[in-house]
Design a protein around this motif. Structure first.
Motif, PDB file in Angstrom:
ATOM      1  N   TYR A  77       0.826  -1.201   0.000  1.00 57.39           N
ATOM      2  CA  TYR A  77       0.000   0.000   0.000  1.00 57.39           C
ATOM      3  C   TYR A  77       0.864   1.257   0.000  1.00 57.39           C
ATOM      4  O   TYR A  77       2.016   1.229   0.450  1.00 57.39           O
ATOM      5  N   SER A  79       0.721   3.644   1.999  1.00 51.87           N
ATOM      6  CA  SER A  79       1.121   3.905   3.390  1.00 51.87           C
ATOM      7  C   SER A  79       2.386   3.135   3.749  1.00 51.87           C
ATOM      8  O   SER A  79       3.238   3.630   4.511  1.00 51.87           O
ATOM      9  N   SER A 107       1.325   2.492  -6.554  1.00 49.24           N
ATOM     10  CA  SER A 107       1.139   3.470  -5.497  1.00 49.24           C
ATOM     11  C   SER A 107       0.612   4.774  -6.081  1.00 49.24           C
ATOM     12  O   SER A 107       0.256   4.860  -7.253  1.00 49.24           O
ATOM     13  N   SER A 108       0.602   5.798  -5.257  1.00 50.71           N
ATOM     14  CA  SER A 108       0.072   7.101  -5.638  1.00 50.71           C
ATOM     15  C   SER A 108       1.063   7.888  -6.490  1.00 50.71           C
ATOM     16  O   SER A 108       2.240   8.000  -6.124  1.00 50.71           O
ATOM     17  N   LYS A 245      -7.699  -7.264  -2.369  1.00 49.96           N
ATOM     18  CA  LYS A 245      -7.529  -6.107  -1.484  1.00 49.96           C
ATOM     19  C   LYS A 245      -6.565  -5.082  -2.075  1.00 49.96           C
ATOM     20  O   LYS A 245      -6.738  -3.871  -1.889  1.00 49.96           O
ATOM     21  N   HIS A 246      -5.556  -5.557  -2.801  1.00 47.48           N
ATOM     22  CA  HIS A 246      -4.619  -4.640  -3.427  1.00 47.48           C
ATOM     23  C   HIS A 246      -5.226  -3.999  -4.675  1.00 47.48           C
ATOM     24  O   HIS A 246      -4.953  -2.828  -4.979  1.00 47.48           O
ATOM     25  N   LYS A 249      -7.406  -1.223  -3.622  1.00 53.03           N
ATOM     26  CA  LYS A 249      -6.537  -0.082  -3.297  1.00 53.03           C
ATOM     27  C   LYS A 249      -6.179   0.670  -4.562  1.00 53.03           C
ATOM     28  O   LYS A 249      -6.235   1.905  -4.607  1.00 53.03           O
ATOM     29  N   ASP A 250      -5.830  -0.054  -5.617  1.00 55.37           N
ATOM     30  CA  ASP A 250      -5.470   0.584  -6.884  1.00 55.37           C
ATOM     31  C   ASP A 250      -6.643   1.352  -7.478  1.00 55.37           C
ATOM     32  O   ASP A 250      -6.478   2.457  -8.010  1.00 55.37           O
ATOM     33  N   ARG A 252      -9.069   2.738  -5.901  1.00 55.33           N
ATOM     34  CA  ARG A 252      -9.261   3.972  -5.128  1.00 55.33           C
ATOM     35  C   ARG A 252      -8.248   5.036  -5.519  1.00 55.33           C
ATOM     36  O   ARG A 252      -8.578   6.219  -5.619  1.00 55.33           O
ATOM     37  N   GLN A 272     -15.473  -0.962  -8.746  1.00 55.12           N
ATOM     38  CA  GLN A 272     -15.206  -0.760  -7.325  1.00 55.12           C
ATOM     39  C   GLN A 272     -16.335  -1.325  -6.465  1.00 55.12           C
ATOM     40  O   GLN A 272     -16.088  -2.037  -5.482  1.00 55.12           O
ATOM     41  N   ASP A 284     -11.097 -10.801   0.368  1.00 55.06           N
ATOM     42  CA  ASP A 284      -9.940  -9.897   0.421  1.00 55.06           C
ATOM     43  C   ASP A 284      -8.678 -10.515  -0.170  1.00 55.06           C
ATOM     44  O   ASP A 284      -7.954  -9.863  -0.928  1.00 55.06           O
TER      45      ASP A 284
END
Length: 298
Positions: A77, A79, A107-108, A245-246, A249-250, A252, A272, A284
């Motif tokens: 993630y 984070s 990541s972002s 779950k990953h 995250k992507d 989002r 989503q 998950d």
């Protein structure tokens, strides 16, 4: 910088942080090509295979940075990325002079830019280099690698990237790799709905799903997901090549960055909602192909 892999062992020392489903294979290819590889993972057991191949274990990420000329991170993630790169015990504050950092986590884009700026202020080089291809691509060294960052830094580490992937493309400045990976995830998200719906439809129509794949996989409907994940759906194999779950995250990250650009992505929002339903049903840690369970009602 990256040494001569044709001659065997290189003087370049590689640090690899994150030896999970994909990271272990990626680090293994570097080790097999003669590089000295230093590793860290939150769960040491997941690095055992690499240690048996001669990789060097460290108990802290910062110790990997102290020993490596190039540090590769493959985490879960944003984070995790932020925590491991910044702070007194972070990678950037414990790096060798002139070291290169490759964050291959999805990541972002904003975080990738921040890492690049902080690295440059310390005389270091940072690239964002997310990948596509899943567990199979990692295992077979056939990943697609999307890179953002300085051109000279990219050229310096490209020999390493070529060991792990077959489609290595420099997309532009810092963050460009992550933006490109979001394009990849957006495409996969809607495509996975289509693949799941097609198989559910074939089953409801009384067709042999495997026979249907023979007809549609090589036609206009063909895709990586159809060829590689549809057979797993049919077999009821929902083991993760890439965790749900990953992927959520992507999604989002993609939706957040799209919102910053004033862009609506209705297909991605639908994906989503469906994947969040899958998580509510305990999916998950399934692979992304488990979306079929929601579509087919299984």
């Amino acid at each position: 910088m990256a040494g001569n892999t044709q001659a065997g062992a290189s003087s370049t020392v590689i640090g690899f942080i994150g030896t999970g489903i994909m990271g272990a294979s990626m680090a293994g290819h570097l080790r097999k090509n003669g590089y000295e590889v230093h590793v860290y993972n939150r769960t040491k057991a997941r690095a055992e295979g690499l240690l048996q191949q001669g990789a060097v274990w460290h108990d802290q990420p910062k110790d990997v940075a102290k020993h490596a000329d190039v540090v590769i991170t493959m985490l879960g993630y944003p984070s995790d990325v932020e925590q491991i790169y910044f702070g007194a015990d972070g990678l950037l504050n414990n790096a060798r002079d002139g070291a290169y950092f490759l964050d291959m986590t999805t990541s972002s884009p904003a975080l990738a830019k921040r890492i690049s700026q902080e690295a440059a202020s310390k005389g270091l080089h940072a690239l964002d280099a997310p990948v596509s291809g899943g567990d199979v691509g990692a295992r077979e060294a056939k990943l697609s690698i999307m890179v953002g960052g300085d051109t000279q830094a990219f050229e310096a580490v490209k020999p390493l990237l070529d060991i792990m992937g077959t489609n290595v493309v420099h997309q532009g400045s810092a963050g460009a790799g992550q933006y490109t990976k979001m394009c990849n995830q957006i495409t996969i998200a809607s495509n996975m709905i289509g693949v799941s719906e097609a198989l559910a439809y074939a089953k409801a129509a009384g067709l042999d799903q495997t026979q249907v794949l023979k007809s549609i996989s090589s036609g206009a409907a063909g895709s990586w997901s159809l060829s590689n994940l549809a057979p797993r759906m049919i077999a009821g194999d929902f083991a993760p090549g890439f965790y749900v779950k990953h992927f959520v995250k992507d999604i989002r990250i993609a939706l957040d960055s799209a919102a910053e650009m004033g862009l609506e992505l209705p297909g991605l929002k639908l994906a989503q909602s469906l994947y969040e339903q899958l998580i509510e049903h305990g999916g998950d840690n399934d692979g992304t192909q488990a979306l079929y369970r929601i579509i087919a009602g299984e």
